[in-house]
Design an enzyme around this catalytic site. Structure first.
Site, mmCIF file in Angstrom:
data_model
loop_
_atom_site.group_PDB
_atom_site.id
_atom_site.type_symbol
_atom_site.label_atom_id
_atom_site.label_comp_id
_atom_site.label_asym_id
_atom_site.label_seq_id
_atom_site.Cartn_x
_atom_site.Cartn_y
_atom_site.Cartn_z
ATOM 1 N N HIS A 177 44.640 61.407 27.666
ATOM 2 C CA HIS A 177 44.743 62.458 28.687
ATOM 3 C C HIS A 177 46.161 63.012 28.722
ATOM 4 O O HIS A 177 46.368 64.214 28.861
ATOM 5 C CB HIS A 177 44.361 61.912 30.064
ATOM 6 N N ILE A 215 27.137 72.869 26.539
ATOM 7 C CA ILE A 215 28.030 73.574 27.468
ATOM 8 C C ILE A 215 28.454 72.667 28.623
ATOM 9 O O ILE A 215 29.469 72.901 29.260
ATOM 10 C CB ILE A 215 27.367 74.882 27.968
ATOM 11 N N GLY A 217 39.744 60.710 25.351
ATOM 12 C CA GLY A 217 39.511 59.266 25.357
ATOM 13 C C GLY A 217 39.320 58.740 23.939
ATOM 14 O O GLY A 217 39.935 57.736 23.537
ATOM 15 N N ARG A 239 33.231 58.583 36.646
ATOM 16 C CA ARG A 239 34.003 57.721 35.736
ATOM 17 C C ARG A 239 34.619 56.553 36.511
ATOM 18 O O ARG A 239 34.694 56.603 37.737
ATOM 19 C CB ARG A 239 35.115 58.541 35.085
ATOM 20 N N ASP A 246 37.658 68.455 25.460
ATOM 21 C CA ASP A 246 36.972 67.173 25.308
ATOM 22 C C ASP A 246 37.516 66.370 24.130
ATOM 23 O O ASP A 246 37.865 66.940 23.093
ATOM 24 C CB ASP A 246 35.470 67.430 25.115
ATOM 25 N N LEU A 248 49.144 86.511 31.524
ATOM 26 C CA LEU A 248 47.906 85.738 31.364
ATOM 27 C C LEU A 248 47.421 85.156 32.696
ATOM 28 O O LEU A 248 48.221 84.676 33.493
ATOM 29 C CB LEU A 248 48.205 84.581 30.384
#
Ligand code: IPE
Ligand code: MG
Length: 231
Positions: free
Chosen positions: A19, A177, A5, A53, A2, A113
């Site tokens: 982004h 969360i 923007g 959005r 997060d 991974l």
């Protein structure tokens, strides 16, 4: 992940720039995770709520997703990373869905991974979806109602095949969360940082791991019990 923007806006740039910059942080965190010997890394790229959005931003995010898939997956494969997408991908374009499938197939046998990208994902969706699968199994007499317990429901949630979630990191200064891995986070350590995602680099990731290492995980037991078990 997060803060893209706000990161861009703070520099007088368009949100899209944030982004794009965020992709670099993905690379850094994947690298950090491999170095730290993390078994599985799950990144929240696009929530079921993000469709709300502005259309333009959603479309840029989809294009970016497609671009990253085509460009980065070969590199992931070379690094023995197993790539998968969790979430309801049926809402994505056919082209994107095909690209996701191709990437998953290419990397399916890698045992380094496990990198999961949560896209059109929501924690409540995940739980409801698991409930729906079990309900249909009851309906088809494959299981009985009495069979349903936490373990069985868990087996139908996303990431069920992975070890339990240890650490949940949220960047960008919000302390919630936001419908991420709700079921999986039951005993996860939560780590919140004000750092915006494009500024979250390998060093920041290492810092989060260090903090995690200092936490005492009691799972309902007392501190003394935990210490005794360790001795
Ligand atoms: C996170 O950054 C990326 C996505 C949700 C796709 P944001 O776009 O939420 O950035 P802020 O929170 O507006 O700064
Ligand atoms: Mg945000």
């Amino acid at each position: 992940m997060d803060g893209n923007g706000r990161w861009a806006q703070a520099q007088g740039k368009r949100r899209v720039t944030g982004h794009k910059a965020g992709v670099e942080s993905v690379r850094a965190v994947v690298k950090g995770a491999r170095k730290a010997g993390v078994k599985a890394l799950t990144l929240f790229a696009f929530s079921s709520e993000n469709w709300q959005r502005p259309e333009k931003e959603v479309s840029v995010l989809m294009d970016l997703f497609m671009y990253v898939l085509t460009r980065e997956v070969k590199r992931l494969h070379k690094n023995n990373i197993c790539f998968q997408v969790i979430g309801d991908v049926s809402r994505f374009s056919d082209k994107l869905q095909k690209s996701i499938k191709k990437s998953e197939q290419l990397t399916a046998n890698n045992d380094g991974l496990i990198l999961s990208i949560a896209a059109n994902y929501g924690g409540r969706w995940d739980i409801a979806n698991a409930a729906k699968i079990l309900a249909s199994q009851v309906k088809n007499s494959e299981i009985s109602l009495e069979d349903i317990d936490e373990k069985l429901l868990h087996s139908q949630t996303c990431l069920a095949e992975l070890p339990a979630l240890d650490l949940l990191i949220r960047t960008g200064g919000d302390y919630r969360i936001s419908n991420f891995l709700l079921w999986q986070a039951a005993y996860a350590e939560l780590y919140f940082t004000d750092i915006l995602w494009p500024d979250f680099d390998e060093e920041q990731f290492e810092k989060a791991i260090d903090v995690f290492d200092q936490r005492e995980r009691r799972y309902g037991q007392t501190g003394e019990q935990v210490k005794q078990a360790k001795e």
